[in-house]
Design a protein around this motif. Structure first.
Motif, PDB file in Angstrom:
ATOM      1  N   THR A  54      66.891  -7.992  83.067  1.00  0.00           N
ATOM      2  CA  THR A  54      66.863  -7.984  84.814  1.00  0.00           C
ATOM      3  C   THR A  54      68.025  -8.741  85.115  1.00  0.00           C
ATOM      4  N   THR A  55      68.593  -9.966  84.376  1.00  0.00           N
ATOM      5  CA  THR A  55      69.551 -10.780  84.994  1.00  0.00           C
ATOM      6  C   THR A  55      70.817  -9.871  84.851  1.00  0.00           C
ATOM      7  N   SER A  56      70.860  -8.681  83.819  1.00  0.00           N
ATOM      8  CA  SER A  56      72.208  -8.071  83.878  1.00  0.00           C
ATOM      9  C   SER A  56      72.241  -7.114  85.060  1.00  0.00           C
ATOM     10  N   ALA A  57      70.812  -6.521  85.448  1.00  0.00           N
ATOM     11  CA  ALA A  57      70.715  -5.856  86.395  1.00  0.00           C
ATOM     12  C   ALA A  57      70.972  -6.485  87.784  1.00  0.00           C
ATOM     13  N   VAL A  58      70.775  -7.610  87.806  1.00  0.00           N
ATOM     14  CA  VAL A  58      70.911  -8.652  89.037  1.00  0.00           C
ATOM     15  C   VAL A  58      72.539  -8.819  89.078  1.00  0.00           C
ATOM     16  N   LYS A  59      73.058  -9.178  88.057  1.00  0.00           N
ATOM     17  CA  LYS A  59      74.586  -9.563  88.178  1.00  0.00           C
ATOM     18  C   LYS A  59      75.423  -8.104  88.577  1.00  0.00           C
ATOM     19  N   GLU A  60      74.841  -7.140  88.203  1.00  0.00           N
ATOM     20  CA  GLU A  60      75.452  -5.869  88.506  1.00  0.00           C
ATOM     21  C   GLU A  60      75.398  -5.159  89.860  1.00  0.00           C
ATOM     22  N   LEU A  61      74.779  -6.036  90.768  1.00  0.00           N
ATOM     23  CA  LEU A  61      74.127  -5.521  91.990  1.00  0.00           C
ATOM     24  C   LEU A  61      75.039  -4.467  92.741  1.00  0.00           C
ATOM     25  N   HIS A  62      76.466  -4.746  92.772  1.00  0.00           N
ATOM     26  CA  HIS A  62      77.431  -4.136  93.618  1.00  0.00           C
ATOM     27  C   HIS A  62      78.214  -3.214  92.662  1.00  0.00           C
ATOM     28  N   SER A  63      77.652  -3.050  91.392  1.00  0.00           N
ATOM     29  CA  SER A  63      78.605  -2.016  90.549  1.00  0.00           C
ATOM     30  C   SER A  63      77.720  -0.593  90.650  1.00  0.00           C
ATOM     31  N   GLU A  64      77.845  -0.042  89.563  1.00  0.00           N
ATOM     32  CA  GLU A  64      77.408   1.188  89.250  1.00  0.00           C
ATOM     33  C   GLU A  64      76.168   1.262  88.204  1.00  0.00           C
ATOM     34  N   PHE A  65      75.432   0.084  88.237  1.00  0.00           N
ATOM     35  CA  PHE A  65      74.411  -0.039  87.302  1.00  0.00           C
ATOM     36  C   PHE A  65      73.306   0.327  88.164  1.00  0.00           C
ATOM     37  N   LYS A  66      72.368   1.169  87.542  1.00  0.00           N
ATOM     38  CA  LYS A  66      71.203   1.900  88.167  1.00  0.00           C
ATOM     39  C   LYS A  66      69.982   1.437  87.509  1.00  0.00           C
ATOM     40  N   THR A  67      69.027   1.345  88.270  1.00  0.00           N
ATOM     41  CA  THR A  67      67.599   0.839  87.721  1.00  0.00           C
ATOM     42  C   THR A  67      66.875   2.090  87.796  1.00  0.00           C
ATOM     43  N   THR A  68      65.821   2.204  86.992  1.00  0.00           N
ATOM     44  CA  THR A  68      64.807   3.174  86.767  1.00  0.00           C
ATOM     45  C   THR A  68      63.591   2.756  87.173  1.00  0.00           C
ATOM     46  N   ILE A  69      62.806   3.751  87.666  1.00  0.00           N
ATOM     47  CA  ILE A  69      61.275   3.440  88.035  1.00  0.00           C
ATOM     48  C   ILE A  69      60.613   2.769  86.795  1.00  0.00           C
ATOM     49  N   CYS A  70      60.879   3.378  85.623  1.00  0.00           N
ATOM     50  CA  CYS A  70      60.135   2.601  84.500  1.00  0.00           C
ATOM     51  C   CYS A  70      60.404   1.361  84.280  1.00  0.00           C
ATOM     52  N   GLY A  71      61.724   0.888  84.347  1.00  0.00           N
ATOM     53  CA  GLY A  71      62.029  -0.403  84.320  1.00  0.00           C
ATOM     54  C   GLY A  71      61.457  -1.265  85.407  1.00  0.00           C
ATOM     55  N   ARG A  72      61.625  -1.120  86.538  1.00  0.00           N
ATOM     56  CA  ARG A  72      60.665  -1.818  87.571  1.00  0.00           C
ATOM     57  C   ARG A  72      59.234  -1.805  87.435  1.00  0.00           C
ATOM     58  N   CYS A  73      58.711  -0.920  86.918  1.00  0.00           N
ATOM     59  CA  CYS A  73      56.990  -0.790  86.487  1.00  0.00           C
ATOM     60  C   CYS A  73      56.941  -1.930  85.531  1.00  0.00           C
ATOM     61  N   ILE A  74      57.946  -1.808  84.770  1.00  0.00           N
ATOM     62  CA  ILE A  74      57.710  -2.941  83.611  1.00  0.00           C
ATOM     63  C   ILE A  74      57.936  -4.236  83.979  1.00  0.00           C
ATOM     64  N   SER A  75      58.792  -4.491  85.023  1.00  0.00           N
ATOM     65  CA  SER A  75      59.038  -5.878  85.412  1.00  0.00           C
ATOM     66  C   SER A  75      58.035  -6.304  86.185  1.00  0.00           C
ATOM     67  N   GLY A  76      57.393  -5.433  86.960  1.00  0.00           N
ATOM     68  CA  GLY A  76      56.344  -5.632  87.631  1.00  0.00           C
ATOM     69  C   GLY A  76      54.854  -6.080  86.975  1.00  0.00           C
ATOM     70  N   MET A  77      54.938  -5.364  85.892  1.00  0.00           N
ATOM     71  CA  MET A  77      53.741  -5.655  84.685  1.00  0.00           C
ATOM     72  C   MET A  77      53.825  -7.013  84.345  1.00  0.00           C
ATOM     73  N   PHE A  78      55.078  -7.491  83.857  1.00  0.00           N
ATOM     74  CA  PHE A  78      55.287  -8.720  83.432  1.00  0.00           C
ATOM     75  C   PHE A  78      55.050  -9.747  84.421  1.00  0.00           C
ATOM     76  N   VAL A  79      55.523  -9.514  85.747  1.00  0.00           N
ATOM     77  CA  VAL A  79      55.084 -10.451  86.909  1.00  0.00           C
ATOM     78  C   VAL A  79      53.491 -10.816  86.849  1.00  0.00           C
ATOM     79  N   PHE A  80      52.800  -9.779  86.681  1.00  0.00           N
ATOM     80  CA  PHE A  80      51.284  -9.682  87.062  1.00  0.00           C
ATOM     81  C   PHE A  80      50.695 -10.321  85.848  1.00  0.00           C
ATOM     82  N   LEU A  81      51.160  -9.924  84.649  1.00  0.00           N
ATOM     83  CA  LEU A  81      50.677 -10.710  83.462  1.00  0.00           C
ATOM     84  C   LEU A  81      51.102 -12.045  83.202  1.00  0.00           C
TER      85      LEU A  81
END
Length: 245
Positions: A93-120
């Motif tokens: 997630t830090t790599s994704a945040v650092k690349e906000l203004h580049s060509e880095f693409k997030t996926t639905i699966c990655g966001r769901c996993i991050s949300g699951m870790f937040v809840f857990l």
């Protein structure tokens, strides 16, 4: 790109919050599990030697303590794996945040996993608050016994009948009321406080309680880091959807 610029870029992708939380979590869980396991063993020895000499009177307590020791093994194994997974998720997630203004693409699966870790992590944080409160109970009990022994050693207590100063562990519900002798008074109580088992168990319970508190702090740091990264990833996904049209 030179070596210096490459190192700076690599260091910029390190999730320092997750790294600090992982170290704190490992240290706290290790202290809680290691010290708690040994302290429970010492507690059984003290009870069997001084407060409940009939095995049937404290058989249930012995079974509960053994069960808690097995649970400690499970907690240590689970948090070792969970800490590594959260650290890896922090790198992602830090790599994704650092690349906000580049060509880095997030996926639905990655966001769901991050949300699951937040809840857990929130659930585990609430659970460890309960563990922290529970670990303070034996500290309170041992402190009461230690303070009673300190009272007997005071000059004022020497002028009175020391045998009238007692500690009855049956009132705490640890052993049943029909357990014998159930309490210790006077010189017997003083001898218990001078044993290695009492001294070691008392201080190990304090360290275990501190370890539980450190784990709570680590989980709070995890909560803040994972919640922030998830929010930024969600914002990035909405931005990507808007730029498609």
């Amino acid at each position: 790109m030179g070596c210096f610029e490459c190192c700076i870029k690599c260091l910029g992708g390190v999730p320092y919050a997750s790294l600090v939380a992982t170290i704190l979590c490992f240290s706290g869980v290790a202290l809680f599990c290691g010290c708690g396991h040994v302290a429970l063993t010492g507690t059984v020895t003290i009870l069997e030697s001084h407060f409940s000499r009939v095995t049937s009177d404290h058989a249930m307590l012995t079974d509960v303590i053994q069960l808690m020791q097995y649970v400690i093994y499970g907690i240590a194994s689970f948090f070792f794996l969970y800490g590594i997974i959260l650290l890896a998720e922090g790198f992602y997630t830090t790599s994704a945040v650092k690349e906000l203004h580049s060509e880095f693409k997030t996926t639905i699966c990655g966001r769901c996993i991050s949300g699951m870790f937040v809840f857990l992590t929130y659930i585990l944080g609430v659970a460890w608050l309960g563990v922290f409160g529970f670990s303070a109970v034996p500290v309170f009990l041992f402190y009461n016994m230690w303070s009673t022994c300190a009272t007997m050693r005071s000059p004022m207590a020497n002028m009175t009948n020391i045998d009238s100063i007692c500690v009855d562990v049956r009132q705490y519900g640890i052993i049943p009321w029909n357990a014998t002798p159930g309490k210790a008074c006077g010189s017997t109580l003083s001898d218990i406080c001078n044993t290695n088992e009492f001294y070691l168990s008392y201080h190990l319970y304090i360290v275990a309680c501190a370890g539980a508190g450190a784990t709570v702090i680590a989980l709070l740091i995890y909560m803040m880091a994972t919640t922030y990264n998830f929010a930024v990833l969600k914002f990035k996904s909405r931005e990507d959807c808007c730029t498609k049209f």
